[in-house]
Design an enzyme around this catalytic site. Structure first.
Site, mmCIF file in Angstrom:
data_model
loop_
_atom_site.group_PDB
_atom_site.id
_atom_site.type_symbol
_atom_site.label_atom_id
_atom_site.label_comp_id
_atom_site.label_asym_id
_atom_site.label_seq_id
_atom_site.Cartn_x
_atom_site.Cartn_y
_atom_site.Cartn_z
ATOM 1 N N ASP A 482 10.201 -36.421 57.911
ATOM 2 C CA ASP A 482 11.623 -36.646 58.106
ATOM 3 C C ASP A 482 11.565 -37.612 56.688
ATOM 4 O O ASP A 482 10.791 -38.862 57.601
ATOM 5 C CB ASP A 482 12.128 -36.713 58.786
ATOM 6 C CG ASP A 482 13.456 -36.682 59.411
ATOM 7 O OD1 ASP A 482 13.771 -38.438 59.164
ATOM 8 O OD2 ASP A 482 13.947 -35.981 58.811
ATOM 9 N N ILE A 483 12.045 -38.066 55.685
ATOM 10 C CA ILE A 483 12.395 -39.162 55.588
ATOM 11 C C ILE A 483 13.309 -40.630 55.822
ATOM 12 O O ILE A 483 14.304 -40.003 55.821
ATOM 13 C CB ILE A 483 13.856 -38.830 53.869
ATOM 14 C CG1 ILE A 483 12.448 -37.814 53.257
ATOM 15 C CG2 ILE A 483 13.435 -40.055 52.812
ATOM 16 C CD1 ILE A 483 13.005 -37.412 51.632
ATOM 17 N N GLU A 525 16.515 -33.102 54.644
ATOM 18 C CA GLU A 525 15.840 -34.426 54.480
ATOM 19 C C GLU A 525 14.239 -34.067 54.970
ATOM 20 O O GLU A 525 13.565 -34.722 55.007
ATOM 21 C CB GLU A 525 15.887 -35.836 54.578
ATOM 22 C CG GLU A 525 16.462 -35.912 55.568
ATOM 23 C CD GLU A 525 17.471 -35.912 56.385
ATOM 24 O OE1 GLU A 525 17.617 -37.229 57.402
ATOM 25 O OE2 GLU A 525 18.349 -35.073 55.664
#
Length: 608
Positions: A482-483, A525
């Site tokens: 996950d960004i 994301e």
């Protein structure tokens, strides 16, 4: 005859060879003809010799009888008969007679050259050795007979009456015209020996003549027949062994020349038919293999790779390059060839535009490819062929909906493969179908923004990986990334900048995984990585590698003109065959990601 026997030089045994058998046949026929001719000739010669011998003997016998008749005019006293015997001995010495006997009509031998026979009696009736001795007719004489004596062997006896002259009529009446006879024996041994010598000479002559005729016949047959037959046989043997270019020399205008000409015509027809069959087989095998490969590998990149490998195997070109347009508007290309490693490249932009401009990324892929045929294929959308000493070179455009969606380039296909335009046109039809199917399939399983696989496809593959891990007891790992603080990027720089960030992060993640691994956009994301056949102790290292790849350098936000450092949080879990399913493995991995975020983000957490 077995197939492997063709081309092996075989020898015919001497007695089975045609010239030998023909020569022996001619020899036997010659000997038979000569034997018959010689036998007839010998019989004729012997008959003529015997007749001449008898004629001479008859003359001698008549002369002896006339002379003895003069002697007998002296009367029948003992002295007269002794003188007659002396005359007989003298005639033996000066003529060819062997024995002379003088006997009366009753058969009593009165005189002769053989003293032992004097006083004996000769049977005059029905005696083969004394023919006509019981006759008194002058017309029955001289008479001929064969006598056999232990001393002299086989002989000829000529019996002649002692003629009665006028002087004899003083003592004898006319009716007693033949009161005594003279038997002259001649040796026939010389005649028989002469006949034997002639027979031996004729036999030797016949043998020599027969051998010469046989040798001459065999030589002529070999020169006029067998040489041509052997040439045709050698050509037929080479043809049967696989040398379709084998031809026989046509010499002369005889029947064998016609046979050689017809053989050559047959060989040409066989070569033509075999060529057509091989071409059809090459085409069907190539197209079948391509269809199987395209149906087995539906993704665009895999189709390009599979097609290139099939063409390298079946057509054996020096170099092959296959370009395909991808579902997201980009392109991919696989190249390979003799002495070259397989290379896969991809890029942005419509394929026709990229090939038309000769962009820099294409230069390594098109090394050695004639630029003109590439340009003509892209411009005219038609097959371009180039024949030279190195073989066949072609550029085959793959066109769908009036638009170039692919280009196949092959350089240096061997001329002996006989690749024709019909084969390449059929190949283009199949490649068009493969390109359309792969583009549709790839578009259906690919996330349009990040070009990673989409979630639906990823979950299906995860279930397959779970099943394989349980069945084969192999390792399986799952990563969720996950960004960190991605919402700030969208809020601060706008959604286009956020899209650029997602694309770049996806690219970096995809660059870290193996070909067997599956990277997908899980949502927003968040990304998921499925790692088949991966041991649990390797998962943390892989997670750290991806974490470092994303955070190592700032990310270009594209139109925003900003280089922004980004980090990711990574959760890692190893599949446990006894308790896990696809859903529980995702849940455990998500729990590890949650801990990474709760622990301050920008880190990797492993679910125990």
């Amino acid at each position: 005859m077995k197939t492997q026997d063709f081309g092996v030089k075989r020898r015919v045994r001497l007695w089975n060879r045609v010239p030998v058998r023909l020569g022996l046949g001619v020899l036997l026929i010659t000997w038979a003809a000569l034997a018959l001719a010689l036998m007839l000739f010998a019989r004729q010669q012997e008959q003529q010799f015997a007749e001449q011998h008898m004629s001479d003997a008859s003359k001698e016998s008549s002369a002896i009888a006339v002379e003895l008749a003069q002697r007998m005019l002296s009367g029948g006293a003992r002295e007269v008969w002794n003188d007659i015997s002396s005359d007989c001995v003298r005639h033996i010495e000066i003529t060819s007679a062997e024995r002379i006997l003088v006997f009366t009509a009753g058969g009593n031998v009165k005189a002769g050259s053989d003293v032992g026979a004097i006083g004996t009696r000769i049977e005059v009736k029905n005696n083969a050795e004394c023919p006509k001795c019981d006759s008194v007719l002058a017309g029955d004489f001289p008479a001929f007979g064969i006598v056999n004596s232990p001393e002299t062997g086989r002989g000829l006896r000529i019996v002649s009456p002692i003629p009665v002259s006028q002087a004899c009529l003083r003592c004898h009446q006319e009716k007693d015209s033949a009161r005594s006879f003279v038997a002259v024996d001649f040796d026939m041994g010389s005649l028989e020996r002469s006949a034997e010598e002639r027979g031996d000479a004729m036999l030797v002559t016949g043998l020599v003549a027969g051998v010469l005729v046989m040798a001459l016949t065999a030589l002529l047959f070999r020169l006029l027949v067998m040489r041509s037959v052997h040439a045709i046989a050698r050509s037929a043997n080479r043809l049967a062994a696989g040398n379709l270019a084998a031809r026989a020399d046509v010499v002369g205008r005889n029947e064998l020349a016609l046979l050689a000409r017809d053989f050559n015509f047959m060989a040409e027809r066989i070569e033509e038919q075999v060529t057509n069959i091989e071409a059809a087989h090459t085409e069907s095998e190539l197209l079948y293999t391509l269809v199987v490969e395209a149906s087995k590998n539906l993704e665009t990149g895999e189709v390009a790779t599979g097609v290139s490998r099939v063409l390298l195997e079946k057509l054996r070109p020096r170099h092959v390059a296959f370009f395909l347009e991808t579902a997201d508007g980009g392109w991919t290309c696989t190249t390979g060839g003799a002495g070259r490693d397989e290379q896969v490249a991809s890029g942005e932009g419509a394929l026709e535009a990229v090939l038309g401009t000769g962009a820099e990324p294409l230069q390594p892929l098109l090394a050695g490819v004639p630029a003109q045929i590439v340009a003509d294929a892209c411009r005219m959308h038609t097959l371009q062929l180039l024949h030279d000493a190195g073989g066949l070179t072609f550029a085959l455009p793959v066109v769908a909906d009036m638009r170039l969606v692919g280009l196949l380039i092959c350089i240096g296909i061997p001329a002996k493969l006989l690749v024709g335009e019909d084969l390449l046109e059929n190949l283009g039809v199949h490649l068009t179908l493969a390109a359309i199917n792969s583009r549709n399939y790839t578009g259906a399983i690919t996330d349009g923004l990040t070009r990673l696989k989409n979630k639906r496809y990823g979950l299906i593959r995860l279930e397959e990986a779970v099943y394989a891990a349980k069945r084969y007891k192999s390792g399986l790992g799952l990563l969720l990334c996950d960004i960190d603080h991605f919402k700030r990027v969208n809020d601060t720089y706008g959604h286009p900048a956020g899209d650029a960030a997602l694309r770049e992060v996806s690219r970096r993640i995809a660059a870290c995984v193996r070909k067997a691994d599956i990277a997908l956009r899980y949502g927003g994301e968040e990304f998921m990585l499925i790692l088949p056949q991966t041991k649990a102790d390797q998962l943390l290292t892989i997670g750290e590698k991806i974490h470092h790849a994303v955070s190592a350098t700032p990310v270009d936000l594209g139109a925003a003109g900003v280089l922004l450092p980004l980090t990711i949080s990574v959760g890692v879990a190893a599949f446990q065959a006894d308790t896990d399913s696809g859903e529980t493995l995702i849940a455990r991995t998500d729990a590890a990601l949650y801990r990474a975020k709760e622990g301050g983000r920008n880190r990797v957490e492993l679910e125990p």
